[in-house]
Design a protein around this motif. Structure first.
Motif, PDB file in Angstrom:
ATOM      1  N   ARG A 100       0.827  -1.214   0.000  1.00 25.68           N
ATOM      2  CA  ARG A 100       0.000   0.000   0.000  1.00 25.68           C
ATOM      3  C   ARG A 100       0.869   1.275   0.000  1.00 25.68           C
ATOM      4  NH1 ARG A 100      -1.576   0.157   6.254  1.00 25.68           N
ATOM      5  NH2 ARG A 100      -2.260  -1.962   5.965  1.00 25.68           N
ATOM      6  N   HIS A 101       2.089   1.163   0.556  1.00 26.96           N
ATOM      7  CA  HIS A 101       2.968   2.339   0.565  1.00 26.96           C
ATOM      8  C   HIS A 101       3.447   2.699  -0.849  1.00 26.96           C
ATOM      9  CE1 HIS A 101       2.950   2.614   4.857  1.00 26.96           C
ATOM     10  NE2 HIS A 101       3.322   1.356   4.974  1.00 26.96           N
ATOM     11  N   PHE A 102       3.611   1.692  -1.714  1.00 25.19           N
ATOM     12  CA  PHE A 102       3.959   1.993  -3.108  1.00 25.19           C
ATOM     13  C   PHE A 102       2.796   2.713  -3.775  1.00 25.19           C
ATOM     14  CE2 PHE A 102       7.036  -1.482  -2.485  1.00 25.19           C
ATOM     15  CZ  PHE A 102       8.180  -0.884  -3.006  1.00 25.19           C
ATOM     16  N   GLN A 103       1.596   2.171  -3.556  1.00 21.28           N
ATOM     17  CA  GLN A 103       0.420   2.808  -4.169  1.00 21.28           C
ATOM     18  C   GLN A 103       0.300   4.257  -3.726  1.00 21.28           C
ATOM     19  OE1 GLN A 103      -2.890   0.253  -3.111  1.00 21.28           O
ATOM     20  NE2 GLN A 103      -2.830  -0.711  -5.118  1.00 21.28           N
ATOM     21  N   GLN A 104       0.488   4.468  -2.414  1.00 19.54           N
ATOM     22  CA  GLN A 104       0.350   5.831  -1.896  1.00 19.54           C
ATOM     23  C   GLN A 104       1.413   6.763  -2.483  1.00 19.54           C
ATOM     24  OE1 GLN A 104       0.459   5.032   2.320  1.00 19.54           O
ATOM     25  NE2 GLN A 104      -1.645   4.257   2.327  1.00 19.54           N
ATOM     26  N   ALA A 105       2.552   6.172  -2.880  1.00 17.27           N
ATOM     27  CA  ALA A 105       3.633   6.998  -3.447  1.00 17.27           C
ATOM     28  C   ALA A 105       3.478   7.158  -4.961  1.00 17.27           C
ATOM     29  CB  ALA A 105       4.978   6.374  -3.116  1.00 17.27           C
ATOM     30  N   GLY A 106       2.324   6.718  -5.516  1.00 21.66           N
ATOM     31  CA  GLY A 106       2.075   6.918  -6.953  1.00 21.66           C
ATOM     32  C   GLY A 106       2.664   5.834  -7.835  1.00 21.66           C
ATOM     33  N   ILE A 107       2.857   4.628  -7.265  1.00 21.28           N
ATOM     34  CA  ILE A 107       3.311   3.483  -8.077  1.00 21.28           C
ATOM     35  C   ILE A 107       2.195   2.438  -8.023  1.00 21.28           C
ATOM     36  CG2 ILE A 107       5.104   1.682  -8.286  1.00 21.28           C
ATOM     37  CD1 ILE A 107       6.980   3.757  -6.909  1.00 21.28           C
ATOM     38  N   PRO A 108       1.252   2.524  -8.986  1.00 18.62           N
ATOM     39  CA  PRO A 108       0.030   1.717  -8.861  1.00 18.62           C
ATOM     40  C   PRO A 108       0.199   0.251  -9.259  1.00 18.62           C
ATOM     41  CG  PRO A 108      -0.065   3.071 -10.838  1.00 18.62           C
ATOM     42  CD  PRO A 108       1.241   3.393 -10.177  1.00 18.62           C
ATOM     43  N   ASN A 109       1.264  -0.032 -10.046  1.00 18.26           N
ATOM     44  CA  ASN A 109       1.376  -1.357 -10.634  1.00 18.26           C
ATOM     45  C   ASN A 109       2.042  -2.337  -9.657  1.00 18.26           C
ATOM     46  OD1 ASN A 109       1.261  -3.364 -12.484  1.00 18.26           O
ATOM     47  ND2 ASN A 109       2.802  -2.492 -13.873  1.00 18.26           N
ATOM     48  N   VAL A 110       1.258  -2.767  -8.673  1.00 20.62           N
ATOM     49  CA  VAL A 110       1.801  -3.678  -7.652  1.00 20.62           C
ATOM     50  C   VAL A 110       0.999  -4.986  -7.679  1.00 20.62           C
ATOM     51  CG1 VAL A 110       2.545  -1.793  -6.139  1.00 20.62           C
ATOM     52  CG2 VAL A 110       0.293  -2.833  -5.775  1.00 20.62           C
ATOM     53  N   LEU A 111       1.670  -6.055  -7.277  1.00 23.47           N
ATOM     54  CA  LEU A 111       0.979  -7.339  -7.186  1.00 23.47           C
ATOM     55  C   LEU A 111       1.445  -8.063  -5.931  1.00 23.47           C
ATOM     56  CD1 LEU A 111      -0.809  -9.605  -8.465  1.00 23.47           C
ATOM     57  CD2 LEU A 111       1.293 -10.486  -9.510  1.00 23.47           C
ATOM     58  N   GLY A 112       0.487  -8.471  -5.115  1.00 21.92           N
ATOM     59  CA  GLY A 112       0.811  -9.286  -3.948  1.00 21.92           C
ATOM     60  C   GLY A 112       0.548 -10.745  -4.277  1.00 21.92           C
ATOM     61  N   ILE A 113       1.381 -11.629  -3.722  1.00 25.65           N
ATOM     62  CA  ILE A 113       1.123 -13.068  -3.873  1.00 25.65           C
ATOM     63  C   ILE A 113       1.183 -13.663  -2.481  1.00 25.65           C
ATOM     64  CG2 ILE A 113       1.893 -15.221  -4.954  1.00 25.65           C
ATOM     65  CD1 ILE A 113       3.149 -13.556  -7.178  1.00 25.65           C
ATOM     66  N   ASP A 114       0.096 -14.297  -2.078  1.00 28.94           N
ATOM     67  CA  ASP A 114       0.059 -14.876  -0.739  1.00 28.94           C
ATOM     68  C   ASP A 114      -0.918 -16.058  -0.740  1.00 28.94           C
ATOM     69  OD1 ASP A 114       0.881 -13.576   2.293  1.00 28.94           O
ATOM     70  OD2 ASP A 114      -0.529 -15.259   2.207  1.00 28.94           O
ATOM     71  N   PRO A 115      -0.519 -17.189  -0.173  1.00 27.99           N
ATOM     72  CA  PRO A 115      -1.387 -18.367  -0.232  1.00 27.99           C
ATOM     73  C   PRO A 115      -2.524 -18.359   0.792  1.00 27.99           C
ATOM     74  CG  PRO A 115       0.642 -18.894   0.921  1.00 27.99           C
ATOM     75  CD  PRO A 115       0.776 -17.485   0.444  1.00 27.99           C
ATOM     76  N   ALA A 116      -2.492 -17.449   1.748  1.00 24.90           N
ATOM     77  CA  ALA A 116      -3.512 -17.486   2.816  1.00 24.90           C
ATOM     78  C   ALA A 116      -4.745 -16.703   2.393  1.00 24.90           C
ATOM     79  CB  ALA A 116      -2.935 -16.911   4.099  1.00 24.90           C
ATOM     80  N   GLN A 117      -5.859 -17.436   2.267  1.00 27.09           N
ATOM     81  CA  GLN A 117      -7.074 -16.803   1.750  1.00 27.09           C
ATOM     82  C   GLN A 117      -7.547 -15.642   2.609  1.00 27.09           C
ATOM     83  OE1 GLN A 117     -10.124 -19.695   1.269  1.00 27.09           O
ATOM     84  NE2 GLN A 117      -9.097 -20.585  -0.503  1.00 27.09           N
ATOM     85  N   ASN A 118      -7.538 -15.867   3.936  1.00 26.01           N
ATOM     86  CA  ASN A 118      -8.102 -14.831   4.822  1.00 26.01           C
ATOM     87  C   ASN A 118      -7.308 -13.531   4.765  1.00 26.01           C
ATOM     88  OD1 ASN A 118      -6.054 -16.316   6.154  1.00 26.01           O
ATOM     89  ND2 ASN A 118      -6.795 -15.681   8.161  1.00 26.01           N
ATOM     90  N   VAL A 119      -5.963 -13.617   4.733  1.00 29.70           N
ATOM     91  CA  VAL A 119      -5.182 -12.368   4.680  1.00 29.70           C
ATOM     92  C   VAL A 119      -5.232 -11.758   3.278  1.00 29.70           C
ATOM     93  CG1 VAL A 119      -3.623 -12.804   6.643  1.00 29.70           C
ATOM     94  CG2 VAL A 119      -2.949 -13.527   4.380  1.00 29.70           C
ATOM     95  N   ALA A 120      -5.266 -12.619   2.242  1.00 34.30           N
ATOM     96  CA  ALA A 120      -5.340 -12.101   0.862  1.00 34.30           C
ATOM     97  C   ALA A 120      -6.634 -11.314   0.666  1.00 34.30           C
ATOM     98  CB  ALA A 120      -5.252 -13.250  -0.135  1.00 34.30           C
ATOM     99  N   GLU A 121      -7.703 -11.796   1.290  1.00 31.73           N
ATOM    100  CA  GLU A 121      -8.983 -11.078   1.159  1.00 31.73           C
ATOM    101  C   GLU A 121      -8.909  -9.694   1.789  1.00 31.73           C
ATOM    102  OE1 GLU A 121     -12.070 -13.684   2.658  1.00 31.73           O
ATOM    103  OE2 GLU A 121     -11.637 -14.996   0.943  1.00 31.73           O
ATOM    104  N   VAL A 122      -8.250  -9.612   2.931  1.00 29.67           N
ATOM    105  CA  VAL A 122      -8.089  -8.302   3.590  1.00 29.67           C
ATOM    106  C   VAL A 122      -7.302  -7.368   2.671  1.00 29.67           C
ATOM    107  CG1 VAL A 122      -7.046  -7.098   5.581  1.00 29.67           C
ATOM    108  CG2 VAL A 122      -8.242  -9.266   5.920  1.00 29.67           C
ATOM    109  N   ALA A 123      -6.246  -7.901   2.038  1.00 30.42           N
ATOM    110  CA  ALA A 123      -5.424  -7.081   1.142  1.00 30.42           C
ATOM    111  C   ALA A 123      -6.260  -6.594  -0.045  1.00 30.42           C
ATOM    112  CB  ALA A 123      -4.229  -7.894   0.654  1.00 30.42           C
TER     113      ALA A 123
END
Ligand code: TYD
Length: 384
Positions: A100-123
């Protein structure tokens, strides 16, 4: 493989119980050293699906982690000259606390990869595009090359290290950089961090072992620094091979050579020091209890589960464990069955055992009104 330490049959550190009567599964926990590659690993592989599909760890709970993430993002944007076209991928992106800090700094092209469904949903809910998968070579087809790949405290959790590192090699642009942070095995040994050994953590790295791992998979450690996070970690800048190793890399490698970190002898006294720590801490807690004092613990961290189980200390000694993570509150620490309560139920105990000792400054500051004494268990029991 040569045995470093055996911790017996223990429950999974984050498998919190819904009731004190629930039966937990136990697995052997043995730490071994490989003289070929200098890596320290555990022998038992519990299915990653069991360990990580639902995860109780939310990075955003800790201000220390948020500040750590923000600081790193600032350094990367400046140091790597990132701009609005840059592509940033985080492996083990958790609840999006870093991207989220990249997005806030004007770098929108980010991708998270995480196997945990519950935390991925929060993201995702907070606007961070997140692929809910285990990362490895097989996944790279789906992924656009990145200028920056970040994996903080992830590599140690990965059973297939080769597939993971080859995957990074494939998704990294020719002049891209991967920032890898791992708890440092030297700090684990020096600071007697026995409670960082558990089934989620397959590997415990020295720089020597990391240099081998990346070199064998066509990448190169280009820079390294020691950082305080998680009881002492290494931060690596990894890229496609180009120049000689940097001075700090060579300096740490040389120091490791002098210490003999590529030989089992380095780990010889670890087991007896762990035993000594366990003995003195248990003696201290039992002594206070015998005087009628109330003791609780702070931090239903995986480390807390391991420490209490290692000591064999349950509700006869520790009344409850305080933790701010909503998904842990109301549950019980596996093995020792100590209940977990929220920080507003901290009460007025005589002693608080800081099981989340890696966040001691942050936690102690949060409770200026606490009149009793903090007990910090690592590297030797002391009062905070
Ligand atoms: P942590 O040490 O990050 O990880 P691990 O589970 O890998 O050992 O866990 C810290 C725990 O402490 C986590 O459950 C959140 C909790 N915590 C609080 O309850 N309050 C706080 O102020 C902080 C910093 C952490």
């Amino acid at each position: 493989m040569q045995l470093v330490l055996s911790l017996g049959m223990v429950p999974l550190a984050n498998a919190f119980l819904s009731s004190p009567d629930e039966l937990e599964e136990r697995f052997p926990l043995e730490l071994v050293f490989c003289p070929e590659c200098s890596l320290v690993q555990i022998t038992e592989t519990v299915s990653p699906g069991v360990l990580f599909s639902q995860y109780n760890y939310f990075s955003s709970v800790s201000k220390t982690m948020l500040a750590h993430a923000q600081d790193l993002v600032g350094k990367l944007i400046e140091g790597q000259h990132l701009n609005k076209e840059s592509h940033v991928i985080e492996l083990g992106s958790n609840d999006g606390y870093l991207l989220r800090h990249f997005q806030q700094a004007g770098i929108p092209n980010v991708l998270g990869i995480d196997p945990a469904q519950n935390v991925a949903e929060v993201a995702r809910a907070s606007g961070i595009p997140t692929l809910c998968e285990f990362f490895g070579e097989a996944l790279t087809e789906k992924i656009e090359p990145a200028d920056v790949v970040i994996a903080l405290n992830v590599l140690g959790h990965v059973p297939d290290l080769t597939g993971f590192v080859r995957g990074i090699c494939k998704i990294l642009k020719p002049d891209g950089v991967a920032i890898i942070e791992v708890p440092y095995a030297r700090d684990m040994v020096d600071l007697c961090e026995l409670d960082t050994i558990y089934h989620e953590h397959h590997s415990y790295f020295s720089l020597t072992s990391l240099v081998n791992l990346f070199r064998w998979n066509k990448l190169q450690v280009q820079r390294v620094e020691r950082i305080d996070i998680h009881g002492g970690s290494l931060r690596l800048w990894v890229g496609h091979p180009r120049e000689n190793y940097s001075r700090p890399t060579l300096k740490i490698l040389k120091r490791e050579m002098v210490l003999g970190i590529d030989r089992i002898e380095y780990y010889r006294h670890f087991a007896s020091r762990v035993q000594e720590l366990g003995y003195s801490l248990k003696h201290l807690l039992r002594g206070f209890k015998a005087q009628g004092k109330q003791i609780i613990a702070y931090g239903a961290a995986a480390k807390g589960t391991m420490l209490l189980n290692y000591l064999g200390v349950g509700t006869e000694t520790i009344d409850y464990v305080v933790d701010a993570t909503p998904s842990k509150i109301g549950k019980y620490v596996p093995g020792v069955r100590v209940p977990i309560v929220s920080p507003d139920q901290i009460g007025n105990p005589d002693f608080i055992l800081l099981t989340a000792w890696n966040f001691s400054d942050e936690i102690i500051q949060k409770h200026p009104g606490f009149k009793g004494r903090w007990i910090i268990p690592i590297p030797r029991p002391r009062f905070g």
